[in-house]
Design a protein around this motif. Structure first.
Motif, PDB file in Angstrom:
ATOM      1  N   TYR A 108       0.976  -1.152  -0.412  1.00 54.19           N
ATOM      2  CA  TYR A 108       0.070   0.140   0.290  1.00 54.19           C
ATOM      3  C   TYR A 108       0.931   1.301   0.177  1.00 54.19           C
ATOM      4  CZ  TYR A 108      -3.677   3.070   0.658  1.00 54.19           C
ATOM      5  OH  TYR A 108      -4.320   4.543   0.944  1.00 54.19           O
ATOM      6  N   THR A 109      -0.034   2.254  -0.422  1.00 52.68           N
ATOM      7  CA  THR A 109       1.079   3.771  -0.023  1.00 52.68           C
ATOM      8  C   THR A 109       1.590   3.666   1.110  1.00 52.68           C
ATOM      9  OG1 THR A 109      -0.933   4.595  -1.861  1.00 52.68           O
ATOM     10  CG2 THR A 109       0.564   6.147  -0.474  1.00 52.68           C
ATOM     11  N   PRO A 110       2.841   4.522   0.770  1.00 53.75           N
ATOM     12  CA  PRO A 110       4.045   4.330   2.154  1.00 53.75           C
ATOM     13  C   PRO A 110       3.202   5.282   2.888  1.00 53.75           C
ATOM     14  CG  PRO A 110       4.919   4.880   0.647  1.00 53.75           C
ATOM     15  CD  PRO A 110       3.535   4.624  -0.141  1.00 53.75           C
ATOM     16  N   TYR A 111       1.839   5.359   4.297  1.00 54.88           N
ATOM     17  CA  TYR A 111       1.891   6.023   4.775  1.00 54.88           C
ATOM     18  C   TYR A 111       2.320   5.368   6.403  1.00 54.88           C
ATOM     19  CZ  TYR A 111      -1.371   8.242   1.171  1.00 54.88           C
ATOM     20  OH  TYR A 111      -1.791   8.433   0.512  1.00 54.88           O
ATOM     21  N   GLN A 112       2.749   4.321   6.251  1.00 55.26           N
ATOM     22  CA  GLN A 112       2.793   3.710   7.372  1.00 55.26           C
ATOM     23  C   GLN A 112       4.483   4.060   7.372  1.00 55.26           C
ATOM     24  OE1 GLN A 112       1.624   3.373  10.607  1.00 55.26           O
ATOM     25  NE2 GLN A 112      -0.590   3.981   9.831  1.00 55.26           N
ATOM     26  N   ALA A 113       5.209   5.040   7.926  1.00 55.05           N
ATOM     27  CA  ALA A 113       7.069   4.404   7.503  1.00 55.05           C
ATOM     28  C   ALA A 113       7.253   3.308   7.928  1.00 55.05           C
ATOM     29  CB  ALA A 113       7.519   6.052   7.289  1.00 55.05           C
ATOM     30  N   GLU A 114       7.343   2.456   9.200  1.00 55.55           N
ATOM     31  CA  GLU A 114       7.936   2.052  10.046  1.00 55.55           C
ATOM     32  C   GLU A 114       7.647   0.708   9.506  1.00 55.55           C
ATOM     33  OE1 GLU A 114       6.172   5.057  12.247  1.00 55.55           O
ATOM     34  OE2 GLU A 114       5.480   4.125  10.943  1.00 55.55           O
ATOM     35  N   ILE A 115       6.726   0.524   7.813  1.00 58.92           N
ATOM     36  CA  ILE A 115       6.830  -0.917   7.771  1.00 58.92           C
ATOM     37  C   ILE A 115       6.715  -0.685   5.825  1.00 58.92           C
ATOM     38  CG2 ILE A 115       5.268  -2.470   9.537  1.00 58.92           C
ATOM     39  CD1 ILE A 115       2.928  -0.976   8.080  1.00 58.92           C
ATOM     40  N   ALA A 116       7.009   0.461   5.758  1.00 59.15           N
ATOM     41  CA  ALA A 116       7.447   0.636   4.079  1.00 59.15           C
ATOM     42  C   ALA A 116       9.001   0.990   4.085  1.00 59.15           C
ATOM     43  CB  ALA A 116       6.267   1.863   3.716  1.00 59.15           C
ATOM     44  N   GLN A 117       9.823   1.105   4.579  1.00 57.84           N
ATOM     45  CA  GLN A 117      11.300   1.710   4.284  1.00 57.84           C
ATOM     46  C   GLN A 117      11.420   1.173   3.572  1.00 57.84           C
ATOM     47  OE1 GLN A 117      13.047   3.972   6.208  1.00 57.84           O
ATOM     48  NE2 GLN A 117      10.749   4.063   6.728  1.00 57.84           N
ATOM     49  N   GLY A 118      11.149  -0.295   2.801  1.00 59.48           N
ATOM     50  CA  GLY A 118      11.837  -1.096   1.520  1.00 59.48           C
ATOM     51  C   GLY A 118      11.862  -0.300   0.243  1.00 59.48           C
ATOM     52  N   ARG A 119       9.864   0.593  -0.071  1.00 56.03           N
ATOM     53  CA  ARG A 119      10.200   0.698  -0.720  1.00 56.03           C
ATOM     54  C   ARG A 119      10.194   2.538  -0.796  1.00 56.03           C
ATOM     55  NH1 ARG A 119       3.413  -0.026   0.921  1.00 56.03           N
ATOM     56  NH2 ARG A 119       5.292  -1.251   2.350  1.00 56.03           N
ATOM     57  N   ILE A 833       1.453  -2.904  14.683  1.00 61.48           N
ATOM     58  CA  ILE A 833       1.897  -3.740  13.447  1.00 61.48           C
ATOM     59  C   ILE A 833       3.147  -4.716  14.453  1.00 61.48           C
ATOM     60  CG2 ILE A 833       4.509  -2.937  12.496  1.00 61.48           C
ATOM     61  CD1 ILE A 833       3.406   0.032  12.286  1.00 61.48           C
ATOM     62  N   ASP A 834       3.443  -4.292  15.412  1.00 67.22           N
ATOM     63  CA  ASP A 834       3.399  -5.379  16.423  1.00 67.22           C
ATOM     64  C   ASP A 834       3.009  -6.873  16.710  1.00 67.22           C
ATOM     65  OD1 ASP A 834       5.889  -3.846  17.886  1.00 67.22           O
ATOM     66  OD2 ASP A 834       4.286  -3.314  18.895  1.00 67.22           O
ATOM     67  N   TYR A 835       1.393  -6.449  16.233  1.00 68.32           N
ATOM     68  CA  TYR A 835       0.465  -7.925  15.695  1.00 68.32           C
ATOM     69  C   TYR A 835       1.226  -8.024  14.221  1.00 68.32           C
ATOM     70  CZ  TYR A 835      -1.811  -7.536  19.924  1.00 68.32           C
ATOM     71  OH  TYR A 835      -1.739  -6.972  21.776  1.00 68.32           O
ATOM     72  N   GLY A 836       1.486  -7.744  13.542  1.00 69.65           N
ATOM     73  CA  GLY A 836       1.396  -8.107  12.467  1.00 69.65           C
ATOM     74  C   GLY A 836       0.714  -7.986  10.850  1.00 69.65           C
ATOM     75  N   PHE A 837      -0.234  -6.191  11.768  1.00 67.55           N
ATOM     76  CA  PHE A 837      -0.997  -6.013  10.576  1.00 67.55           C
ATOM     77  C   PHE A 837      -0.780  -4.296   9.661  1.00 67.55           C
ATOM     78  CE2 PHE A 837      -3.729  -9.425  12.748  1.00 67.55           C
ATOM     79  CZ  PHE A 837      -4.296  -9.640  11.476  1.00 67.55           C
ATOM     80  N   HIS A 838      -0.615  -4.091   8.806  1.00 64.61           N
ATOM     81  CA  HIS A 838      -1.344  -2.655   8.242  1.00 64.61           C
ATOM     82  C   HIS A 838      -2.075  -2.179   9.194  1.00 64.61           C
ATOM     83  CE1 HIS A 838      -1.388   1.296   5.788  1.00 64.61           C
ATOM     84  NE2 HIS A 838      -0.550   0.753   5.241  1.00 64.61           N
ATOM     85  N   ALA A 839      -2.575  -0.571   9.310  1.00 70.16           N
ATOM     86  CA  ALA A 839      -3.352   0.092  10.022  1.00 70.16           C
ATOM     87  C   ALA A 839      -4.068   0.120   9.478  1.00 70.16           C
ATOM     88  CB  ALA A 839      -2.354   1.788  10.395  1.00 70.16           C
TER      89      ALA A 839
END
Length: 959
Positions: A108-119, A833-839
């Motif tokens: 998804y669009t990297p609004y949640q930066a902590e789980i989007a560092q790669g893209r 994120i700790d539970y493995g989900f995007h917000a």
């Protein structure tokens, strides 16, 4: 006798819940069957009872055979058309590991930066590549196409020039006659509603004393000529006139970039950096500008920041979702970007590096020079003495006919215009192909090729040959072997959460299955390697698909006609409103310029309305989130003489089927306006109701939502519009295609059918689901949303529901009550994120809320996993409320927790490592780790770095 293989229904692969799970879910909802749920969700007066007139579902195997046969109706010719679109070689390591990899295309669009560092890193590479090659200080993370990028530059400089104007606005832009014709068309479309006058002519004859705010130049121009603009740009600057260059990015490896002689903005396309032509798209456009305009640049910018532990971290800077904040004051309506294609283009530069890019450019130029020298020796008359990859031959009608005949016989495509033949060489052309081409021209003149003209001679003027370095950052100099490149791509992919990991429960974004069988055909050469301006006899397969998709989308929406040209949802909004404006103008009511927009609308709605020259009047919503019908009636009456349109999202942005929607449409129609329906939530309508059925006049469709085109980290997207008979004549046309209505508005995108190659995905989605599967998908989308609601509503407050207590396809949870605990919606988003989900969608459309949309593709066990996570988070909230957990130092305020934290020697937090990382048992089997802790957005905006910095630069900025 027909034997049906019941185990090969695509709907069974696409829809998540099993038949057994369905019964369990219905029990949770305390309801007898799915029919009853739909009856309680969708108002009866807008229900459609007739089955969709869509062809019977194909199996995946049948569909792949069908699409292969369709592709064989296209002809892959030897293309020399150019004009902004070129053959290119996609490195296999990029094709396989990015373009064909769901770990990249389902992000998804990297609004949640902590789980989007790669893209984010991949997009920062893209920005750095563009900045380096253009010689500009700043670049964004991609736009839609070259035409709309040029239009964005025009809009930006018009606004800047007139920001503090007290007198008449400076409203003229000079466009050089060498600019691509299709770019000019898009510019004219954008200029008209803004009252911008586009003046065409030869830049050498431009009257600098006239009132211009900007000049647009092509570099090299459409004939291929490289002009020396250095003195001209200096004069423009002295006069306070902004200079915009539409530049071929690959040519800038060899010729002096506009940034080095004072350009204010450089725009263009990165398609030839490894992205197939695809009959027009998708491709990533670029926009580069000076540091002075960092607060004005449209679209997304990736910037460097730091996380809570002062580690280097990336995030979207400045313009992140700015239209949702600024609404009608937004500088642009851009929402979708071509992120996946920008990532591919950036990786092309990473893989090749400066030396590789320069070699590709040099080979292209040498082959073009060989062809030019040979043509001159044969007596052909070329229009220019300097060029990079394109030459133009002046020719009589007789010669033009001979060349066309010979080229057609050999399946060779040139570009023909105004007594000219334009020939563009690209990286796919070999020495032998160019020799064969020259031999054809020799045969036409009964001449001989005297000698081999391949030499070191350059047709780029010495004074304009590039001397500066580019792609010097270490990232472009480390990954030139396939092993290193493969590992680099994988290392970035591993930092990002995508649909390969978990449900992405974003409301209004519809992150559903993007099936492999839908995606595979996009890579087929018969679709990937077709030029958007190829002759019609070479595109029969594409056109058959396009017409069938237009028909199906018209059927689904209940409308008369469809245009597939808009290549994003926001572009679809803009296009739909343009057709409404054209309708009013045709009826002698051009003064109608008021757009009524509910306060709950997507931010792109008011931004798009302003772009079409309309004035926004906001309509209130009531306490249940519905349109306040009394307020709507009052404002429609008040503005009756000037009412142009109502923009309405249905089901509403609050996830509710408003029961008075037909009354709402009637009020607008009675006051002379038309109804534009935002199709963002179409996933709750297909087969059960439709925009046409509720009496709307036009809607756009997000094919990257309802119709399964993947989000690709923020794009590609498509936003076609469907219209009723009133608006059908005004559908957008195109200078190079027979498309649109008989009173067509000018083009809204550079290519006739937008990002045509990804239309295959939605076409496959419809053909494999068929009429019944499409309806099933809608019903299960509504079921899944209501199941989550049923599981969570005892612990969380669900803000809006329909009259019978049901949600549509999405629901909104209010977390404002936890402010007293120092907990915000963002804290819950980061803890997920700790539970493995995007917000879920954060604080939209209501501040302090989470909007959840599970889609039909998620199974019951995945829905349960998400609900379990949310319920466990509620227990964590209760621990803060009772004092068991510290109000300012707890698992929510510290989330997300990284692997580095959990494995450090010290642990000073007042809860266990296990509670931080493994709060539920399923995480022991499959744990996704955020690669950074919570990112400091404000720091990044204060210390804006938007190209790849060495660590030293980051440390200096921090100091």
């Amino acid at each position: 006798m027909q034997i049906t293989n019941k185990g090969d229904r695509f709907a069974d692969r696409h829809i998540g819940p099993s038949k057994e799970a369905l019964n369990e879910m219905l029990n949770t909802l305390n309801i007898a069957d799915l029919d009853m749920l739909i009856d309680e969700t969708i108002p009866s007066d807008i229900r459609m009872r007739k089955e969709l007139d869509i062809s019977e579902a194909m199996s995946e195997f049948e569909y792949l055979n069908h699409i292969k046969a369709l592709g064989e109706k296209n002809i892959i010719a030897d293309n020399y058309i150019g004009q902004g679109y070129y053959g290119t070689i996609t490195p296999s390591v990029i094709l396989r590991n990015i373009f064909q990899n769901p770990g990249w295309y389902t992000q998804y669009t990297p609004y949640q930066a902590e789980i989007a560092q790669g893209r984010l890193e991949a997009l920062l590479n893209f920005q750095t590549m563009v900045s380096d090659l253009t010689g500009m200080a700043l670049a964004n993370a991609s736009l839609l196409d070259e035409g709309t990028a040029a239009a964005e530059a025009m809009s930006m400089f018009y606004g800047l020039k007139n920001k503090r104007a007290k007198d008449e606005p400076v409203s003229k832009i000079f466009v050089d006659s060498g600019v691509f014709d299709h770019t000019v068309e898009v510019l004219l479309t954008r200029a008209e509603p803004m009252d911008i006058e586009v003046v065409m002519g030869d830049w050498k004859e431009m009257d600098l004393e006239d009132q211009y705010f900007a000049v647009l130049l092509q570099y090299p121009d459409k004939h291929g000529e490289i002009e020396d603009f250095r003195n001209f740009v200096s004069k423009l600057s002295d006069k306070g006139i902004y200079s915009i260059f539409a530049a071929d990015l690959l040519s800038l490896a060899l010729i002096t970039p506009p940034g080095e002689f004072g350009a204010d903005a450089v725009v263009g396309l990165t398609q030839r950096f490894g992205v197939p032509m695809g009959f027009g798209g998708p491709h990533a456009a670029y926009f580069a500008t000076r540091e002075d305009f960092k607060r004005n640049i449209p679209g997304r910018i990736i910037g460097v920041s730091r996380d809570r532990d002062d580690n280097y971290a990336l995030r979207m800077a400045l313009q992140t979702r700015e239209q949702h904040i600024k609404r009608d004051k937004a500088t642009s309506n851009i929402c979708t970007a071509q992120a996946l294609l920008a990532i591919m283009a950036g990786m092309y530069a990473v893989y090749h590096g400066e030396e590789g890019i320069k070699t590709i450019a040099e080979n292209i130029h040498k082959r073009t020079a060989f062809l030019a020298s040979g043509l001159l020796s044969l007596g052909y008359d070329l229009t220019s003495e300097s060029f990079f990859d394109t030459i133009s031959i002046k020719c009589s009608n007789d010669l033009l006919t001979k060349v066309k005949d010979q080229a057609s016989e050999r399946r060779i495509n040139f570009f023909y215009a105004d007594g000219e033949i334009r020939i563009s060489i690209d990286e796919t052309k070999s020495d032998q192909q160019v020799r064969d081409l020259l031999q054809m021209f020799a045969d036409i003149k009964s001449g001989d090729i005297a000698h081999d003209f391949m030499s070191e001679n350059s047709y780029i003027p010495t004074s304009l040959q590039r001397s500066s370095a580019y792609l010097t950052h270490e990232i472009f100099n480390q990954h030139h072997s396939e092993t290193k490149m493969m590992r680099y791509i994988k290392s970035l992919e591993n930092k990002d959460l995508s649909l390969v990991h978990a449900m992405i429960p974003l409301g209004s974004c519809t992150m559903k299955l993007n099936a492999a069988s839908q995606l595979i055909p996009v890579s087929l050469p018969e679709f990937a390697n077709i030029h958007p301006f190829a002759p019609s006899d070479q595109t029969k397969g594409y056109m058959e698909l396009i017409h069938e998709l237009e028909k199906d989308l018209s059927t689904i929406t209940g409308f008369a006609a469809c245009s597939l040209q808009p290549n994003s949802g926001a572009q679809g909004e803009y296009s739909g409103l343009l057709t409404i404006a054209a309708y009013h103008k045709e009826n002698g009511e051009a003064h109608r310029d008021i757009a009524l927009i509910p306060s709950s609308a997507h931010g792109t709605n008011p931004a798009s309305a302003v772009m079409t020259g309309m004035k926004v009047v906001v309509v209130k919503c009531d306490e249940k989130g519905n349109i306040d019908v009394d307020d709507l009636r009052d404002k429609a009456d008040q503005h009756s003489a000037y009412l142009a349109a109502l923009m309405v999202t249905y089901p509403s942005t609050h996830g509710v089927f408003e029961s008075r929607i037909k009354e709402i449409c009637k009020i607008v129609h009675d006051n002379g306006g038309l109804v534009y329906m935002d199709g963002a939530n179409m996933n709750a309508q297909v087969g059960l109701t439709s925009p046409g059925h509720i009496n709307a006049d036009v809607c756009h469709l997000n094919l990257h939502k309802t119709f399964a085109i993947p989000h690709g980290g923020g794009g590609p997207g498509m936003g076609p519009i469907c219209v009723n008979e009133k608006l059908k004549p005004f559908l957008p046309g195109h200078i190079y295609a027979d498309c649109g209505g008989n009173k067509a508005i000018k083009a809204v995108s550079a290519a006739p059918y937008g990002s045509a190659s990804i239309l295959l995905i939605s076409y496959g989605y419809i053909k494999m689901l068929g009429a019944k599967g499409l309806v099933e998908s809608t019903r299960y989308a509504i079921l899944n949303a209501n199941y989550i609601k049923a599981r969570l509503e005892e612990e969380y407050q669900v803000l809006y529901t329909g009259e019978k207590g049901r949600a549509a396809h999405e629901l909104i949870i209010d977390v404002n009550p936890y402010k007293s605990l120092n907990v915000t919606a963002e804290d819950i988003a980061k803890r997920l994120i700790d539970y493995g989900f995007h917000a879920p969608t954060l604080s939209f459309p209501v501040a302090g809320t989470l909007m959840i949309e599970p889609t039909e593709s998620e199974s019951k066990d995945e829905l349960d996993r998400f609900c379990d996570a949310m319920l466990e988070i509620k227990k964590e909230l209760n621990e803060i409320a009772t004092g068991e957990a510290d109000k300012d130092n707890n698992v929510l305020s510290n989330a997300p927790h990284t692997l580095a934290m959990l494995t450090s020697d010290e642990w000073k937090l007042p809860y266990t490592r296990s509670k931080a990382a493994y709060p539920l048992s399923y995480l022991h089997q499959n744990k996704f780790w955020a690669s950074v802790r919570r990112v400091d957005n404000a720091y990044g905006d204060r210390n804006l770095i938007c190209t790849c910095p060495p660590m030293e630069a980051y440390e200096e900025a921090e100091a």
